[in-house]
Design a protein around this motif. Structure first.
Motif, PDB file in Angstrom:
ATOM      1  N   ASN A   1       0.803  -1.336   0.434  1.00 39.74           N
ATOM      2  CA  ASN A   1       0.071   0.017   0.297  1.00 39.74           C
ATOM      3  C   ASN A   1       0.801   0.726  -0.564  1.00 39.74           C
ATOM      4  OD1 ASN A   1       1.055  -0.228   2.923  1.00 39.74           O
ATOM      5  ND2 ASN A   1      -0.500  -0.279   3.659  1.00 39.74           N
ATOM      6  N   GLN A   2       1.771   1.659   0.156  1.00 41.47           N
ATOM      7  CA  GLN A   2       3.023   2.390   0.020  1.00 41.47           C
ATOM      8  C   GLN A   2       4.262   1.991  -0.941  1.00 41.47           C
ATOM      9  OE1 GLN A   2       3.851   2.378   4.395  1.00 41.47           O
ATOM     10  NE2 GLN A   2       2.059   4.426   4.609  1.00 41.47           N
ATOM     11  N   ILE A   3       5.016   3.314  -1.365  1.00 42.26           N
ATOM     12  CA  ILE A   3       6.364   3.015  -1.859  1.00 42.26           C
ATOM     13  C   ILE A   3       6.984   3.945  -1.197  1.00 42.26           C
ATOM     14  CG2 ILE A   3       7.450   4.315  -3.922  1.00 42.26           C
ATOM     15  CD1 ILE A   3       5.547   2.019  -4.630  1.00 42.26           C
ATOM     16  N   LEU A   4       7.974   3.674  -0.928  1.00 48.16           N
ATOM     17  CA  LEU A   4       9.590   4.493  -0.654  1.00 48.16           C
ATOM     18  C   LEU A   4       9.822   4.058  -1.702  1.00 48.16           C
ATOM     19  CD1 LEU A   4      11.389   4.802   1.816  1.00 48.16           C
ATOM     20  CD2 LEU A   4      12.066   2.400   2.394  1.00 48.16           C
ATOM     21  N   THR A   5      10.720   5.755  -1.422  1.00 40.62           N
ATOM     22  CA  THR A   5      11.442   6.709  -2.131  1.00 40.62           C
ATOM     23  C   THR A   5      12.668   7.191  -1.380  1.00 40.62           C
ATOM     24  OG1 THR A   5      10.584   8.787  -2.014  1.00 40.62           O
ATOM     25  CG2 THR A   5       9.545   7.265  -3.538  1.00 40.62           C
ATOM     26  N   ASN A   6      13.769   6.666  -2.563  1.00 39.05           N
ATOM     27  CA  ASN A   6      15.503   7.707  -1.715  1.00 39.05           C
ATOM     28  C   ASN A   6      16.148   8.868  -2.489  1.00 39.05           C
ATOM     29  OD1 ASN A   6      17.507   7.697  -0.190  1.00 39.05           O
ATOM     30  ND2 ASN A   6      18.118   5.425  -0.540  1.00 39.05           N
ATOM     31  N   SER A   7      16.378   9.634  -2.255  1.00 41.50           N
ATOM     32  CA  SER A   7      17.034  11.186  -3.305  1.00 41.50           C
ATOM     33  C   SER A   7      17.652  11.130  -2.777  1.00 41.50           C
ATOM     34  CB  SER A   7      15.887  11.743  -3.203  1.00 41.50           C
ATOM     35  OG  SER A   7      16.584  12.540  -3.809  1.00 41.50           O
ATOM     36  N   ARG A   8      18.370  11.939  -4.341  1.00 42.69           N
ATOM     37  CA  ARG A   8      19.805  12.722  -3.666  1.00 42.69           C
ATOM     38  C   ARG A   8      19.680  13.748  -3.133  1.00 42.69           C
ATOM     39  NH1 ARG A   8      24.768  10.294  -4.652  1.00 42.69           N
ATOM     40  NH2 ARG A   8      25.265  12.460  -5.733  1.00 42.69           N
ATOM     41  N   ASP A   9      18.384  14.441  -2.662  1.00 43.42           N
ATOM     42  CA  ASP A   9      18.314  15.295  -1.761  1.00 43.42           C
ATOM     43  C   ASP A   9      18.320  14.422  -0.137  1.00 43.42           C
ATOM     44  OD1 ASP A   9      16.153  14.230  -0.980  1.00 43.42           O
ATOM     45  OD2 ASP A   9      14.457  15.468  -1.594  1.00 43.42           O
ATOM     46  N   ASN A  10      19.247  13.808  -0.197  1.00 44.97           N
ATOM     47  CA  ASN A  10      19.178  13.076   1.507  1.00 44.97           C
ATOM     48  C   ASN A  10      17.793  12.557   2.664  1.00 44.97           C
ATOM     49  OD1 ASN A  10      21.572  13.275   0.708  1.00 44.97           O
ATOM     50  ND2 ASN A  10      22.314  15.226   1.292  1.00 44.97           N
ATOM     51  N   THR A  11      16.725  12.554   1.752  1.00 42.19           N
ATOM     52  CA  THR A  11      16.012  12.331   2.122  1.00 42.19           C
ATOM     53  C   THR A  11      14.924  10.961   2.100  1.00 42.19           C
ATOM     54  OG1 THR A  11      14.725  13.702   1.164  1.00 42.19           O
ATOM     55  CG2 THR A  11      14.827  14.667   2.574  1.00 42.19           C
ATOM     56  N   LEU A  12      14.400  10.018   2.551  1.00 38.83           N
ATOM     57  CA  LEU A  12      13.380   8.568   2.310  1.00 38.83           C
ATOM     58  C   LEU A  12      11.744   9.869   2.908  1.00 38.83           C
ATOM     59  CD1 LEU A  12      16.244   7.755   3.598  1.00 38.83           C
ATOM     60  CD2 LEU A  12      14.511   5.955   2.581  1.00 38.83           C
TER      61      LEU A  12
END
Length: 564
Positions: free
Chosen positions: A460-471
């Motif tokens: 039911n959820q998507i986890l994202t990671n990014s170069r802006d240093n947040t999840l």
């Protein structure tokens, strides 16, 4: 008057000598020889001949002068004898008593004339001596010139002989050059013939290769059809078994969606080992957690026993031509799918280590891949060519291609079969896997590019990671961000840094560029990250075993750590 009388006979003698053609006998001989040499060698020895001619003229002039002086001396001697005879006669007359004044005056005049004649004779003799000296010097100079001329003639003969010798050498070299030219022409003709034969052989080889490829494709098609039949049988049997097992599960286990167990947060290193040389890019656990796959810069995929990850017991999967960027197990753990920088995906059989299929179609490096949880025979991949491709894993070809405008580094499937892609512009896009149409788009989820996307165990959820240093967690029902995770020391170290869910979906894990692994508790509104230290390089990927533990992480140095 005596001098004038003496000069007149000398002049008349000169005239008589010239009229009779009386000259020294050697003058004409020297003149003829010099004339002949002048004709033969004037072009080469002009300056020498001109000097020789000049000195010859001087010698001839001096010889004429000496001859004239000798003739004049003879005439003066004769006149002197006559005068002496006259003086003797006058003296005799005087002694005989002829003492007249006239005789005395005549005698005095004769004596004066005789003295003048002596003086003139003396001068002529002096001039004769000087002329003989000049003649001797001219003859010596002439001899030196003749000697020099002889040497020059000898040198000229030597040079002519050398020229003749060099002419023979030139003729020989010209003959050799002509022979080499003929040989070169023959070799060029032979080369042209060989090149033509080579082109014919290359064309024949190309035709043979095409025929061989067609035969292999036909054989692969037959094998794919047989494999499809077998997979259909296996899938039907597995579906019947899954339906019976799901019907017998309690409601609580069904809600975990995939059988995830409650997870304890790891706190210490269980073991560490060297995985891929040059750096690990991706990790994946099998569904049971007993196997761990690592892929990296050495273009190899290792399958380890997670309980005892030792290199002798690891299965080595070869075939990729460049670094492997992502890896995943199939639903039955029998196969491993990996995408590499050589623009291809490969499906290996874990038991035999052999490549079952090679999937080509991307025009740039493959960045990420994922299996479809609703259809184990389908998988999706994304590459730097800004294209998502859906693959039929049994038949080995692409069933759907989706093209978009923003570069994508991450992909996963949702619980209802949509494809979720994370992009360079920080947005998430959802696609219909069957039709290839855009289903939904969430703009500006992150301020910088997305490095990974993961589906939660409950779907039911998507986890994202990014170069802006947040999840961030995205709710798939509302398509809104429901939670953000960050920490002052957390920094993403690569464009494909991958985070993960725990099996129960209550914890998150991600690696940082400083070598630490950060974990967050999803259930808490304000979650304080906990860190695990054990790496010496930037951590690029994490994977959590479905059995609850261990948590695996890997870094750019190729080191893999298992946490308990």
């Amino acid at each position: 008057s005596v001098a004038a009388a003496a000069q007149s006979p000398i002049s008349s003698c000169k005239s008589r000598m010239r009229s009779r053609g009386m000259e020294p006998p050697y003058a004409s001989l020297i003149t003829s020889k010099l004339a002949e040499r002048n004709v033969r060698e004037v072009s080469s020895f002009r300056e020498l001949v001109e000097g020789h001619t000049k000195w010859q003229h001087v010698a001839r002039t001096l010889s004429n002068r000496v001859a004239n002086l000798e003739r004049e001396g003879t005439i003066l001697a004769e006149e002197n004898s006559g005068l002496q005879e006259a003086v003797r006669k006058a003296e005799q007359d005087a002694r005989h008593g002829a003492n007249s004044k006239a005789n005395q005056e005549k005698a005095q005049a004769l004596q004066t004339e005789l003295n003048a004649s002596y003086k003139k004779n003396s001068e002529v003799c002096q001039q004769l001596v000087e002329a003989q000296k000049l003649l001797a010097a001219a003859q010596e100079s002439l001899q030196l010139k003749e000697d020099a001329l002889t040497k020059v003639e000898g040198r000229s003969c030597q040079l002519e002989a050398r020229v003749a010798e060099l002419s023979g050498v030139v003729d020989h070299e010209r003959a050799a050059s002509a022979a080499v030219s003929h040989e070169l022409e023959a070799l060029q003709a032979e080369h042209a013939s060989t090149a033509q034969q080579l082109r014919k052989l290359q064309v024949e080889n190309s035709e043979l290769v095409q025929r061989l490829m067609q035969m292999k494709l036909a054989e692969a098609e037959h094998l794919n059809e047989a494999n499809a039949i077998y997979q259909d049988v296996v899938a039907n049997a597995a579906a019947v078994q899954l339906a019976s097992s799901v019907a017998n599960q309690p409601p609580a286990a069904r809600r975990l969606g995939g059988g995830g167990l409650p997870t304890t947060r790891p706190s210490r290193v269980r073991c560490s080992f060297a995985a891929n040389a040059g750096g690990v890019h991706a990790l994946a656990f099998s569904s049971t957690g007993s196997l761990l796959a690592t892929a990296g810069a050495d273009a190899l995929v290792y399958v380890w026993e997670s309980a005892r990850p030792r290199r002798p017991s690891a299965v080595l999967l070869r075939g990729a031509l460049q670094s492997v960027v992502d890896v995943a197990f199939s639903a039955d753990d029998a196969a491993v799918l990996a995408g590499s920088a050589d623009r291809a995906l490969r499906l290996w059989d874990v038991a035999s280590g052999r490549v079952k299929h090679t999937f080509t179609g991307h025009s740039d490096k493959v960045c990420a891949l994922a299996f479809n949880p609703l259809d184990p025979t389908r998988a999706a991949s994304v590459a730097n060519d800004r294209c998502i491709k859906v693959w039929d894993l049994t038949k080995g070809f692409c069933t759907k291609s989706v093209v978009f405008s923003s570069t994508c580094n991450a992909v996963c499937f949702t619980g209802d079969g949509l494809i979720c892609s994370g992009h360079f512009d920080g947005s998430l896009r959802f696609w219909d896997a069957r039709q290839g149409d855009a289903a939904h788009e969430v703009h500006a989820v992150h301020q910088q590019q997305v490095t990974s996307v993961s589906l939660s165990p409950l779907g039911n959820q998507i986890l994202t990671n990014s170069r802006d240093n947040t999840l961030k967690l995205l709710d798939l029902r509302s398509f809104e961000v429901v939670h953000s995770f960050k920490s002052p020391g957390y920094h993403v170290g690569s464009n494909w840094c991958r985070s993960c869910f725990s099996p129960d979906g209550q914890q998150l894990a991600a690696g940082s560029s400083d070598g630490r692994v950060f974990t967050w508790d999803v259930s808490k509104t304000i979650s304080q990250a906990q860190t695990l230290s054990g790496h010496k390089g930037s951590v690029v990927c994490c994977a959590w075993s479905r059995a609850g533990l261990p948590l695996a992480s890997a870094d750019k140095n190729g080191e893999c750590v298992l946490w308990h």
